[in-house]
Design an enzyme around this catalytic site. Structure first.
Site, PDB file in Angstrom:
ATOM      1  CG  HIS A   1       8.544   1.687   3.177  1.00 40.58           C
ATOM      2  ND1 HIS A   1       9.381   1.883   4.242  1.00 40.58           N
ATOM      3  CD2 HIS A   1       7.531   0.897   3.615  1.00 40.58           C
ATOM      4  CE1 HIS A   1       8.895   1.236   5.280  1.00 40.58           C
ATOM      5  NE2 HIS A   1       7.780   0.637   4.934  1.00 40.58           N
TER       6      HIS A   1
ATOM      7  CG  HIS B   1       0.877   2.769   9.037  1.00 44.69           C
ATOM      8  ND1 HIS B   1       1.865   1.912   8.642  1.00 44.69           N
ATOM      9  CD2 HIS B   1       0.901   2.753  10.411  1.00 44.69           C
ATOM     10  CE1 HIS B   1       2.469   1.410   9.717  1.00 44.69           C
ATOM     11  NE2 HIS B   1       1.896   1.902  10.799  1.00 44.69           N
TER      12      HIS B   1
ATOM     13  CG  ASP C   1       0.103  -2.053   2.555  1.00 46.26           C
ATOM     14  OD1 ASP C   1      -0.214  -3.104   3.126  1.00 46.26           O
ATOM     15  OD2 ASP C   1       0.389  -1.004   3.160  1.00 46.26           O
TER      16      ASP C   1
END
Ligand code: ACO
Length: 448
Positions: free
Chosen positions: A327, A286, A383
């Protein structure tokens, strides 16, 4: 509906009039047929319960580990179309918000549903600014952590500890109290985060400065040296950080937000609920992925080693992952990654180019052409590039997820407020499929 997890608004009946918004189900075990209403592109799982083989049967349930296809709430906060790579807060496209707003404006939008006018904005900013100080005892609590404590561990623990400093936070049904906790939470998180960083560096804490903007104040608390007069964070870096805060502010029902809602549904106070949500965010699958991306880029070490690394990932069959890729919802470019990638150049023009950027660009270039990633629709996520910017701003790798948590607090609180005002919500309590032993006779210890 494709793979979007956000429900589209209810459609009006077709012109022909022969269409019913219902699902017909025939249970082949009994031969009985049922009609289940469809609303907002969903059926209600509880409507399946009537489907039974006999009166003693518990009734049919749906099985959905990891919530791959289950809507747990109705929400008006964030819309994602994962196939098209669309992200909107309260109807506004993320790119427009990133270009035109400050993070605090966006936080207001998430919480109150519309962008603030000048007066609302000034009051909101004032209220946040005047709640940034933390209790001195909370500061002392931070002092007790080891010098090498992970900043996320410190942040999670101190957010939970805030519950003991603000017992009025338990008045969750009082909107005035909820607003007060909202100010406290959004205002104090950067202070806690900066203090965690200063503690890990063995440096004295820098108190909040009410003359500075939200992001400027955060950089000031991180980097101001006691002896340095007139320190002012670089405006380009302040702007970049503020944009990163906007991009990370909410993302509908992800793992951390689901935890926030789950703890909130038990009517716990918002501090412990945010601490739980932050704990989920800490995970490397995450929000912890930004830290892992930098470790991965450093491990690869050079552009020349990229093909070998991609090969290892593919042969690892899921054991080794390309961090910052893939994702659950986006099966296209994550729009946040696209904005961050564009912004990287502006940041690097101030800080100097991050040498790991070339490795990241090469990874992306190869992965986007490689069958393994193409077939699985794996694209860079938020990220992938954020860590490079954080690193350029001199944030230590271990603190990256903390920078994700700071703005996500506004999203978590908006979701929590929505949950508490939703008459359909109850304590979250999933079912299970029990596969363990049937009843068996107890065996005393000396007979086992
Ligand atoms: N690298 C290599 N292979 C991957 C990756 C990756 N980053 N992500 C998924 N896959 C593969 C899986 O091995 C699987 O392959 P298979 O079908 O052959 O078994 C397939 O793609 C589907 O993957 P799942 O794990 O089933 O997808 P899921 O939706 O459960 O996971 C997740 C999404 C956790 C984000 C995953 O893509 C991942 O681990 N990515 C790396 C970690 C990361 O960057 N996390 C940040 C996400 S953004 C955020 O949380 C803020």
């Amino acid at each position: 509906m494709a793979t979007s997890t956000t429900l589209a608004p209810e459609k009006s009946p077709t012109a022909s009039g022969d269409r019913r918004d219902a699902l017909s189900i025939t249970d082949q075990r009994t031969g009985k047929s049922y009609e289940v209403p469809i609303a907002d592109g969903t059926i209600r799982a509880m409507d399946l319960r009537q489907i039974k083989t006999d009166p003693a049967d518990f009734g049919l349930m749906s099985y959905d580990p990891a919530y791959m296809n289950t809507a747990s709430c109705k929400s008006r906060i964030t819309y994602i179309d994962g196939d098209k790579g669309i992200l909107r807060y309260r109807g506004y496209d993320i790119a427009q918000l990133a270009e035109n707003c400050s993070y605090l404006e966006v936080a207001y939008l998430l919480l109150y549903g519309s962008l603030p006018n000048r007066q609302q904005h000034d009051e909101w900013v004032h209220n946040i600014t005047y709640h940034t100080m933390i209790h001195e005892s909370l500061k002392k609590l931070m002092d007790t952590f080891n010098y090498d404590a992970h900043p996320m561990g410190m942040l999670i623990a101190t957010i939970a500890a805030m519950s003991t400093f603000y017992p009025d936070g338990r008045n969750i049904h009082d909107p005035v109290s909820r607003t007060k906790q909202t100010y406290r939470m959004i205002a104090k998180i950067p202070t806690l985060a900066a203090f965690a960083y200063r503690h890990s560096m063995g440096m004295p804490y820098v108190y909040p400065d009410n003359d500075l903007s939200y992001s400027e104040n955060f950089l000031n608390m991180l980097f101001k040296m006691p002896a340095a007069r007139g320190y002012r964070p670089n405006p380009a870096l302040v702007k970049a950080l503020d944009v990163l805060f906007i991009l990370h502010a909410d993302h509908e029902q992800n793992c951390g937000t689901a935890v926030m809602r789950s703890i909130g549904s038990a009517h716990a106070d918002p501090y412990v609920a945010v601490a739980g949500a932050a704990a989920a965010l800490y995970g490397p699958l995450h929000g912890g992925a930004n830290e892992e991306v930098l470790k991965m880029l450093a491990e690869i070490g050079s552009v020349a080693r990229v093909p070998a690394f991609i090969k290892e990932v593919k042969e690892g069959k899921g054991e080794k992952r390309l961090m910052g890729f893939g994702h659950r919802v986006y099966k296209n470019f994550d729009p946040r990654a696209t904005i961050i990638k564009r912004m990287a150049d502006e940041v690097f023009s101030v800080t100097g180019r991050n040498p790991l950027l070339d490795i990241a660009l090469e990874l992306e270039r190869i992965a986007l052409q490689d069958d393994y990633f193409v077939k699985r629709k794996l694209y860079p996520n938020v990220d992938f590039y954020s860590g490079l910017i954080y690193q350029a701003i001199q944030i230590p790798t271990a603190a990256f997820t903390v920078l994700f948590a700071i703005p996500r607090v506004s999203g978590w609180i908006a979701q929590w407020q929505e949950l508490l005002q939703d008459p359909e919500q109850k304590i979250a309590r999933p079912r299970q499929i029990y596969l363990g032993e049937g009843e068996r006779a107890f065996v005393p210890m000396d007979k086992r």
